[in-house]
Design an enzyme around this catalytic site. Sequence first.
Site, PDB file in Angstrom:
ATOM      1  N   LYS A   1       0.839  -1.212   0.000  1.00  0.00           N
ATOM      2  CA  LYS A   1       0.000   0.000   0.000  1.00  0.00           C
ATOM      3  C   LYS A   1       0.865   1.250   0.000  1.00  0.00           C
ATOM      4  O   LYS A   1       2.025   1.238   0.458  1.00  0.00           O
ATOM      5  CB  LYS A   1      -0.965   0.016   1.188  1.00  0.00           C
ATOM      6  CG  LYS A   1      -0.349   0.251   2.571  1.00  0.00           C
ATOM      7  CD  LYS A   1      -0.275   1.709   3.007  1.00  0.00           C
ATOM      8  CE  LYS A   1       0.313   1.840   4.410  1.00  0.00           C
ATOM      9  NZ  LYS A   1       1.071   2.994   4.746  1.00  0.00           N
TER      10      LYS A   1
ATOM     11  N   ASP B   1      -3.281  -1.464   9.952  1.00  0.00           N
ATOM     12  CA  ASP B   1      -3.352  -1.433   8.482  1.00  0.00           C
ATOM     13  C   ASP B   1      -3.920  -2.711   7.870  1.00  0.00           C
ATOM     14  O   ASP B   1      -4.091  -2.791   6.652  1.00  0.00           O
ATOM     15  CB  ASP B   1      -1.931  -1.277   7.885  1.00  0.00           C
ATOM     16  CG  ASP B   1      -1.385   0.123   8.045  1.00  0.00           C
ATOM     17  OD1 ASP B   1      -2.179   1.041   8.340  1.00  0.00           O
ATOM     18  OD2 ASP B   1      -0.162   0.293   7.860  1.00  0.00           O
TER      19      ASP B   1
HETATM   20  O1  C5P Z   1      -1.527  -1.057  14.900  1.00  0.00           O
HETATM   21  P1  C5P Z   1      -0.065  -1.281  14.700  1.00  0.00           P
HETATM   22  O2  C5P Z   1       0.462  -2.393  15.571  1.00  0.00           O
HETATM   23  O3  C5P Z   1       0.312  -1.471  13.278  1.00  0.00           O
HETATM   24  O4  C5P Z   1       0.670   0.058  15.163  1.00  0.00           O
HETATM   25  C1  C5P Z   1       2.058   0.147  15.370  1.00  0.00           C
HETATM   26  C2  C5P Z   1       2.377   1.353  16.247  1.00  0.00           C
HETATM   27  O5  C5P Z   1       2.062   2.557  15.537  1.00  0.00           O
HETATM   28  C3  C5P Z   1       1.554   1.429  17.518  1.00  0.00           C
HETATM   29  O6  C5P Z   1       2.182   0.775  18.570  1.00  0.00           O
HETATM   30  C4  C5P Z   1       1.504   2.927  17.774  1.00  0.00           C
HETATM   31  O7  C5P Z   1       2.716   3.360  18.368  1.00  0.00           O
HETATM   32  C5  C5P Z   1       1.483   3.518  16.384  1.00  0.00           C
HETATM   33  N1  C5P Z   1       0.124   3.855  15.883  1.00  0.00           N
HETATM   34  C6  C5P Z   1      -0.569   4.924  16.439  1.00  0.00           C
HETATM   35  N2  C5P Z   1      -1.797   5.256  15.931  1.00  0.00           N
HETATM   36  C7  C5P Z   1      -2.337   4.554  14.900  1.00  0.00           C
HETATM   37  C8  C5P Z   1      -1.634   3.484  14.327  1.00  0.00           C
HETATM   38  C9  C5P Z   1      -0.405   3.148  14.842  1.00  0.00           C
HETATM   39  O8  C5P Z   1      -0.089   5.584  17.357  1.00  0.00           O
HETATM   40  N3  C5P Z   1      -3.530   4.925  14.415  1.00  0.00           N
END
Ligand code: C5P
Length: 290
Positions: free
Chosen positions: A11, A138
């Site tokens: 993406k 994502d």
């Molecule tokens: O959801 P995911 O595990 O992919 O997110 C990785 C990191 O990115 C999270 O631990 C957080 O620090 C940050 N994040 C965030 N807000 C989001 C998506 C991700 O702060 N909407």
Amino acid sequence: MRQTEEKARAKLNLSLDVLGRMPDGYHEMRMVMQSISLHDQVGIELTDDGAVSVRSNFRFLPVDGRNLAARAAEVFLSAAEVKGAGCRLTLRKRIPVGAGMAGGSTDAAAVLRGLNRLTGTPFTADQLEELARGIGSDVAFCVRGGTQLATGRGDVLRPLAPLPDCHVVVCKPRFSISTPALFQQIDSRRSALHPDTDGPLAALEQGDLTGVARRMYNVFEDVLPRQYDAVSAIKAELLDGGAIGAIMTGTGSAVFGLFARESDAARVRASLRERYRDCFCTTPASFCME
Ligand code: C5P
């Protein structure tokens, strides 16, 4: 059928805004997300040994529960309650790691789609996206694919008109950028300017490639520490080489440009490739769910 192959498309973010921090520490996003044809190939084979195993051509990738594809298989098999079932996953990776291109999330999404098919479609598309939300912000987008407006944590999706046909050059500098660290930079901003996300949305609606490309914006570029200057250098090269617009994707470090002419895209890619190993010519891709 005991095994299948699934394309896991990368993406890009055509625009990315962070609206604020939510009580759970995550951030509220508003972004336009786009699938591209560049993909990993994910082989999925059902087994009877109750175990999930992962093999990959990227030797440095974890193959345990830290790998989102393994995590997706565990989540799926437990939710579908397929007695004694395990699976063998083979990841043939092309999408660079730590690039902001959802490489791990898209492998996880491919596993969810593939396992759903192999087990007689126990879940609807909506239910699969709900499982995806528990794996990463994502992953729901990667299950669905195409061109989507993503809000909430990035997992609340609204389908948009497709990005008009064009050529995309993606180039990743040698370094990766820590996602949590960039979110911290965003939190410490004294004033937050918000990009005009409605601009690219309107341009998409009108099928106006130039309108989309010229209005692309990623707020993470506003807070990039100086050591990541290569991001703006690559961006400048893409624009000098004929890109209509160019920005960083996600929290980087990959940068991409949109081109009307394939010959321009190929020339810039060849020039960047002399200095950066991870450089690709690709095109927008549509919906992943059949
Ligand atoms: O959801 P995911 O595990 O992919 O997110 C990785 C990191 O990115 C999270 O631990 C957080 O620090 C940050 N994040 C965030 N807000 C989001 C998506 C991700 O702060 N909407």
